[in-house]
Each structure stands twice: as C-alpha cells, then as structure tokens.
Design an enzyme around this catalytic site. Sequence first.
Site, PDB file in Angstrom:
ATOM      1  CB  CYS A 167      -0.881   0.033   1.236  1.00 48.42           C
ATOM      2  SG  CYS A 167      -1.946  -1.390   1.398  1.00 48.42           S
ATOM      3  CB  THR A 168       1.544   4.095  -1.710  1.00 46.55           C
ATOM      4  OG1 THR A 168       2.500   3.125  -2.153  1.00 46.55           O
ATOM      5  CG2 THR A 168       2.230   5.449  -1.553  1.00 46.55           C
TER       6      THR A 168
END
Lengths: 122, 253
Positions: B1-2
């Site tokens: 994830c970012t």
Amino acid sequence: AQDVPPYTEDCRSGTYPPSGPTYQGNIPWYTVNLDQAPRERWQKIIADKKQPLTAMIQQIKDLVKFFFHGEKLIDLVDTKLPALLGNLPPPFDEEMKGIAEASGLPLGEVMLFNIFYEVFTV
Amino acid sequence: CTSVVAEDTSGKLIHARNMDFGLFLGWDVKNNSWMVTELLRPLAVNVNFQRNNKTVFLSTSFAGYVGMLTGLKPGVLTLTMNERFSLDGGYIGVLEWILGIRQGAWMSFLTRSVLENATSYDEAKTLLSKTVLLAPAYFILGGNKSGEACVITRSRQSCLDIWELDIQKGQWYVLETNYDHWKPPLPIDNRRAPAMKCLNRTTQKNISFATIYDMLSTKPVLNKLTTYTTLMSVSESKFEAYLRDCPHPCMPW
C-alpha cells in the site's frame, strides 16, 4: 528490476481524470443503514457480489489445499473456526453471520476473509 | 500500500491511497497477475454508512469484509491503514485470541469504530495510538485543519512513533508505504523514494487530486498488487475511488 524501466517510470502527469490501461473503472456506491439489524445491513451488497465473493474465497481454499495437500484445514475453518474465535465484538459478529447467510458461504470462511489482515502480517 | 496526506498552500488536506493486496497469494503465469488481487477488484465497493438517513462515514471496502481500511468522516477526519509486517505479527494475536487472551482489538474493526464514533482528529489519534491491537499496523490519519495529519506506527502492544505534518519545517506531506519511516525500505520494494520524488517535484503549490493521482499512477507506486486508488478531501467533502490495473511489464509488488 524495480529501479529500471519499464518497471519504474518517470513521474507521470496528465493521468487525471482517470482513463487508459491503468484505470479499470469507477467503484460502485452502496448504502449501509446502521439503523438496520446488523444481520441485514450487507444483504444488498452481498446479493450483487455473491459470485465474485464466492470465487475469491474458493481461490483462497485452492491455495490452502495446494500448500497443505488436503482438505483438512478447510474442514477445520468451516467447522471449527467460528467456535475457536468465539464471540467477535458486536456488531461485527452478527454482520458476518448475515453475510454468510446471504452468500451461502460457511461462516468460518467469511470469518477467515475478515481476519485475513491479522493472519498475513508476518 | 501507499498512503499519503498532503497539505496545499491554502491549508487544505488531501488524503489518498493505493490499496495493494495479494502478495504471494498465487501468481497467474498466463496473465502475469496475482490471483487474489484480480479476484478482489470486482469486490471493491464504496459504502455510504448512514444513521437516521445521514452519512456517518464513507469508505472504500471489499464486499464481505466488515472492517474498514479506507474512510472519510465528513467534516472530521480521513483514515487509511497500511499493513506492517513483523515477526510479532497478527497470527500471534489470533492465536492469543483463540487461547482466550482477548484484550486486543481487531485492526479493521478498530478502524471502522474510529470512523463511526470518533468526533475529532485528536480523539481518533488517541484511539489509534493507545488501543491494544492483535496485529501491527500503520494508521495514516488526516484531520480537518492545517497541520492535522500523521502516520501512527503501531506494534501490537504499543505506539512506536507518531510522525506529524510540520509545515513550519517544510514537511507538507506524510507518506507511508509498508516500512517504518525512520528506516530504509526493503531495497527490492522501494515505493517510498519514487513517490517522494514525484511529490517533491510537484511542489506544495501544485498539489491536488490530479497530481496525487499522477503520483499514485507512477510505477512502482502502482504495481501488480494495486486494486484501487482512493482520493479524499475533508474540507471539500470529496471522495473518489477508482479500480486500478498495472498492465505488464510492471513490478509484482
């Protein structure tokens, strides 16, 4: 490979509004009414998403069978996981029961999907 | 994830995330894709949680998943959660739960409770940093005022760090992938540096939904695990979410 093209690229621009091959469409909107009984809240979503939910859980079961060479673990999830986990906090426990009823999936498999995050942080 | 929370020059906050999931859960050799990631995309839904016909919070979630990983409480806060890997991971918390040691909170249930019940940024920050958890995590939290954004790094038992926005020191965004921000990321999974390069090049005065979407569309920030991108703004009551794909050639993570 992460540091060389085509696996990395210079900062993109002009991608918004979204279009092109990295955009697969908008995500559909639903309403969940928190005034409803927890078992009933997810009925509409599950009615629409029953097929992809079943396919996703089947894929996880196939992976488990592949890695552990048998159905015993899946049987354990189906029959023992609800008892092992006991009462999950409300209203999540009742919501999961409602999802299991609406999808026709065993409660243990719905629970497994919902505790995926905890299991996969290793 | 970012996940990222950025503040523009007028003091408005934009919170956005790429949701990446499905690593090592079956690689489809024919289609060059992760099987579970592909199967999760059709399950993505935006949900408007209402009480008394009024919106309590908005979320991007997966059908069948009752916890929350991404959400906005109108006028109050935005929240995303990123996975934090650790040997003292959530499987130990699950085992403890099975053995009857049940003081920890399930991650995504806590996130949903915060979205449902927290009435302020500070209350949310306290709940996310002090509640005992079943698994380690990163909570990325945004408020409704200038300077209200942070990344909370959690172990199961305690809060390891709270990294706050600091406009005075030029820190106009906080960005979290899946590594402690004070340590270098895994060299083969460095999405942080490309993401920061794009944000720094954009500069604070040009930050917007469009430029953040550009950053989240840049490989390897966008990768084979990315299922959706969500863009949120409390001050403008905007919530947008899009299904994503990263056609080959693209990093598997």
